[in-house]
Design an enzyme around this catalytic site. Structure first.
Site, PDB file in Angstrom:
ATOM      1  N   ALA A 134       0.554  -2.082   5.828  1.00 19.05           N
ATOM      2  CA  ALA A 134       0.756  -1.407   7.115  1.00 19.05           C
ATOM      3  C   ALA A 134      -0.597  -1.212   7.782  1.00 19.05           C
ATOM      4  O   ALA A 134      -1.629  -1.117   7.109  1.00 19.05           O
ATOM      5  CB  ALA A 134       1.428  -0.062   6.876  1.00 19.05           C
ATOM      6  N   GLY A 143       2.710  -2.578   2.674  1.00 16.95           N
ATOM      7  CA  GLY A 143       3.859  -3.000   3.484  1.00 16.95           C
ATOM      8  C   GLY A 143       4.052  -4.515   3.455  1.00 16.95           C
ATOM      9  O   GLY A 143       5.170  -5.017   3.599  1.00 16.95           O
ATOM     10  N   GLU A 170       5.998  -5.118   0.493  1.00 15.94           N
ATOM     11  CA  GLU A 170       7.390  -4.697   0.751  1.00 15.94           C
ATOM     12  C   GLU A 170       8.126  -5.739   1.588  1.00 15.94           C
ATOM     13  O   GLU A 170       9.305  -6.021   1.357  1.00 15.94           O
ATOM     14  CB  GLU A 170       7.406  -3.324   1.440  1.00 15.94           C
ATOM     15  CG  GLU A 170       6.962  -2.235   0.484  1.00 15.94           C
ATOM     16  CD  GLU A 170       6.832  -0.864   1.121  1.00 15.94           C
ATOM     17  OE1 GLU A 170       6.084  -0.740   2.112  1.00 15.94           O
ATOM     18  OE2 GLU A 170       7.469   0.082   0.647  1.00 15.94           O
ATOM     19  N   GLU A 188      -1.147   2.097  -1.761  1.00 15.37           N
ATOM     20  CA  GLU A 188      -0.877   3.323  -0.989  1.00 15.37           C
ATOM     21  C   GLU A 188      -1.411   4.564  -1.686  1.00 15.37           C
ATOM     22  O   GLU A 188      -1.930   5.481  -1.057  1.00 15.37           O
ATOM     23  CB  GLU A 188       0.630   3.485  -0.750  1.00 15.37           C
ATOM     24  CG  GLU A 188       1.209   2.567   0.302  1.00 15.37           C
ATOM     25  CD  GLU A 188       1.649   1.207  -0.229  1.00 15.37           C
ATOM     26  OE1 GLU A 188       1.202   0.818  -1.336  1.00 15.37           O
ATOM     27  OE2 GLU A 188       2.450   0.544   0.448  1.00 15.37           O
TER      28      GLU A 188
HETATM   29  N1  CO8 Z   1      -4.735  -1.832   8.234  1.00 21.25           N
HETATM   30  C1  CO8 Z   1      -5.595  -2.001   9.252  1.00 21.25           C
HETATM   31  N2  CO8 Z   1      -6.638  -2.864   9.221  1.00 21.25           N
HETATM   32  C2  CO8 Z   1      -6.812  -3.575   8.097  1.00 21.25           C
HETATM   33  C3  CO8 Z   1      -5.958  -3.450   6.967  1.00 21.25           C
HETATM   34  C4  CO8 Z   1      -4.872  -2.523   7.082  1.00 21.25           C
HETATM   35  N3  CO8 Z   1      -3.980  -2.376   6.097  1.00 21.25           N
HETATM   36  N4  CO8 Z   1      -6.397  -4.278   6.003  1.00 21.25           N
HETATM   37  C5  CO8 Z   1      -7.476  -4.914   6.486  1.00 21.25           C
HETATM   38  N5  CO8 Z   1      -7.724  -4.495   7.752  1.00 21.25           N
HETATM   39  C6  CO8 Z   1      -8.816  -4.940   8.632  1.00 21.25           C
HETATM   40  C7  CO8 Z   1     -10.152  -4.377   8.169  1.00 21.25           C
HETATM   41  O1  CO8 Z   1     -10.342  -3.071   8.678  1.00 21.25           O
HETATM   42  C8  CO8 Z   1     -11.110  -5.374   8.769  1.00 21.25           C
HETATM   43  O2  CO8 Z   1     -11.260  -5.102  10.142  1.00 21.25           O
HETATM   44  P1  CO8 Z   1     -12.748  -5.185  10.834  1.00 21.25           P
HETATM   45  O3  CO8 Z   1     -13.139  -6.642  10.703  1.00 21.25           O
HETATM   46  O4  CO8 Z   1     -12.496  -4.767  12.251  1.00 21.25           O
HETATM   47  O5  CO8 Z   1     -13.635  -4.297  10.069  1.00 21.25           O
HETATM   48  C9  CO8 Z   1     -10.351  -6.709   8.682  1.00 21.25           C
HETATM   49  O6  CO8 Z   1      -8.970  -6.346   8.527  1.00 21.25           O
HETATM   50  C10 CO8 Z   1     -10.761  -7.533   7.477  1.00 21.25           C
HETATM   51  O7  CO8 Z   1     -10.643  -6.732   6.321  1.00 21.25           O
HETATM   52  P2  CO8 Z   1     -11.826  -6.577   5.230  1.00 21.25           P
HETATM   53  O8  CO8 Z   1     -13.165  -6.768   5.865  1.00 21.25           O
HETATM   54  O9  CO8 Z   1     -11.598  -5.293   4.487  1.00 21.25           O
HETATM   55  O10 CO8 Z   1     -11.499  -7.837   4.301  1.00 21.25           O
HETATM   56  P3  CO8 Z   1     -11.867  -8.000   2.758  1.00 21.25           P
HETATM   57  O11 CO8 Z   1     -11.564  -9.439   2.430  1.00 21.25           O
HETATM   58  O12 CO8 Z   1     -13.242  -7.493   2.465  1.00 21.25           O
HETATM   59  O13 CO8 Z   1     -10.838  -7.050   1.966  1.00 21.25           O
HETATM   60  C11 CO8 Z   1      -8.659  -6.132   1.480  1.00 21.25           C
HETATM   61  C12 CO8 Z   1      -9.469  -7.331   1.991  1.00 21.25           C
HETATM   62  C13 CO8 Z   1      -9.009  -5.885   0.003  1.00 21.25           C
HETATM   63  C14 CO8 Z   1      -7.186  -6.468   1.624  1.00 21.25           C
HETATM   64  C15 CO8 Z   1      -9.044  -4.876   2.299  1.00 21.25           C
HETATM   65  O14 CO8 Z   1      -8.985  -5.204   3.675  1.00 21.25           O
HETATM   66  C16 CO8 Z   1      -8.130  -3.703   2.087  1.00 21.25           C
HETATM   67  O15 CO8 Z   1      -8.229  -3.045   1.072  1.00 21.25           O
HETATM   68  N6  CO8 Z   1      -7.237  -3.401   3.057  1.00 21.25           N
HETATM   69  C17 CO8 Z   1      -6.346  -2.269   3.022  1.00 21.25           C
HETATM   70  C18 CO8 Z   1      -5.198  -2.532   2.084  1.00 21.25           C
HETATM   71  C19 CO8 Z   1      -4.276  -1.352   2.005  1.00 21.25           C
HETATM   72  O16 CO8 Z   1      -4.638  -0.255   1.617  1.00 21.25           O
HETATM   73  N7  CO8 Z   1      -3.006  -1.576   2.363  1.00 21.25           N
HETATM   74  C20 CO8 Z   1      -1.965  -0.585   2.279  1.00 21.25           C
HETATM   75  C21 CO8 Z   1      -1.740   0.046   3.594  1.00 21.25           C
HETATM   76  S1  CO8 Z   1      -0.608   1.401   3.454  1.00 21.25           S
HETATM   77  C22 CO8 Z   1       0.924   0.684   3.508  1.00 21.25           C
HETATM   78  O17 CO8 Z   1       1.069  -0.513   3.539  1.00 21.25           O
HETATM   79  C23 CO8 Z   1       2.085   1.638   3.528  1.00 21.25           C
HETATM   80  C24 CO8 Z   1       3.382   0.908   3.758  1.00 21.25           C
HETATM   81  C25 CO8 Z   1       4.364   1.832   4.375  1.00 21.25           C
HETATM   82  C26 CO8 Z   1       5.515   1.085   5.037  1.00 21.25           C
HETATM   83  C27 CO8 Z   1       5.146   0.131   6.142  1.00 21.25           C
HETATM   84  C28 CO8 Z   1       5.203   0.756   7.501  1.00 21.25           C
HETATM   85  C29 CO8 Z   1       4.786  -0.271   8.596  1.00 21.25           C
END
Ligand code: CO8
Length: 258
Positions: A66, A109, A112, A132
């Site tokens: 998400a 998400g 999911e 999460e």
């Molecule tokens: N949300 C928003 N932006 C994101 C997300 C995210 N989940 N994941 C990555 N991005 C963005 C980063 O902020 C970054 O943006 P910017 O270039 O502007 O700084 C860009 O994408 C690239 O990401 P990274 O530089 O972090 O890329 P890496 O290759 O270094 O890392 C990862 C990749 C490991 C996947 C890392 O990006 C990460 O940990 N992301 C977050 C993952 C996460 O915690 N996901 C869970 C989110 S909570 C959730 O899904 C709840 C679900 C509930 C139901 C769904 C409702 C819609």
């Protein structure tokens, strides 16, 4: 074809392809994007030219979950009033086969969404996770329920508590993933598999999906009664007549989905 902002759609032979298209944010799912995914799926579900729906992601990840930026300031009441998961709840109601072909990161998400697919192909090296917990929350679009039903309580609670990354082959061992293919061949293999399903009689495919889904939730006896009704129902289709006639006449059947 409808113009979408966060996804791209196309029809390749009888396959309706939906490509998540927010690659700079690793296809993180904002609300409008989930709405577009649902709209595209529903539109393909009603489109006679489409027999199978294929879900893929553009860029280096299928989806990193998400959109955290969108969620960060949310509060309980705003989520309730938004009916946050209304679109999510309708994804499993799609009647046609939904094949997912995932790669890179399949997180939160995104995981999911992948679990809503009927068949899942993953590129070798794909990493899955429910991170999460590390954000102080938990999955909300079926993750705790679907993962537990698929892999059992022990592994589900471990993965959901730790948020650790799970390799594709580990998930394949637990029956979550159907096939692992090399990243270069993922799209080709997904289309090949989708075409195979598209060549089958569509009503039988549809009723099998409907019955298998009931097996997940119904007790055995009720599930078998449900199966039987679907079995009988198929005998009023033209494709049943064609399939059996073709067998007797030793020729290839031509299925129309009627
Ligand atoms: N949300 C928003 N932006 C994101 C997300 C995210 N989940 N994941 C990555 N991005 C963005 C980063 O902020 C970054 O943006 P910017 O270039 O502007 O700084 C860009 O994408 C690239 O990401 P990274 O530089 O972090 O890329 P890496 O290759 O270094 O890392 C990862 C990749 C490991 C996947 C890392 O990006 C990460 O940990 N992301 C977050 C993952 C996460 O915690 N996901 C869970 C989110 S909570 C959730 O899904 C709840 C679900 C509930 C139901 C769904 C409702 C819609």
């Amino acid at each position: 074809m409808t113009a979408y902002k966060f996804i791209e759609t196309s029809v390749d032979q009888q396959i309706g392809v939906i490509e998540l298209n927010r690659p700079k944010q690793l296809n993180s799912l904002n609300r409008n994007m989930v709405g577009e995914i649902l709209e595209a799926m529903q539109s393909f579900d009603r489109n006679d030219e489409v027999r199978v729906i294929l879900l893929v992601g553009k860029g280096k990840a299928f989806s990193a979950g998400a959109d955290i930026d969108e969620m960060a300031e949310a509060d309980s009441m705003s989520l309730e009033l938004l009916n946050q998961f209304a679109d999510w709840d309708q994804i499993p109601l799609i009647k046609k086969p939904v094949i997912g072909a995932v790669h890179g990161f399949v997180f939160g998400g995104g995981f999911e969404l992948a679990l809503c697919c009927d068949v899942l192909l993953a590129a070798d090296g794909t990493e899955f996770s429910f991170p999460e917990v590390t954000l102080g929350v938990m999955p909300g679009a079926g993750g705790t329920q679907r993962l537990t039903k698929l892999v059992g309580r022990a592994k589900a609670i471990e993965w959901l508590w730790t948020g650790e990354r799970i390799q594709a082959n580990e998930l394949q061992k637990h029956g979550v993933i159907n096939r692992i293919v090399s990243p270069e061949l993922l799209r080709e293999e997904a289309l090949r598999f989708s075409n195979k399903i598209a060549s089958m009689p569509p009503l039988a495919i549809r009723m099998i999906k409907d019955s298998v889904n009931k097996a997940v939730d119904y007790p055995l006896y009720e599930g078998m009664q449900y199966e039987r009704k679907n079995f009988y129902l198929l005998f009023s289709s033209e494709d049943q007549k064609e399939g059996m006639k073709a067998f007797v006449e030793k020729r290839k059947p031509v299925y129309k989905g009627k």
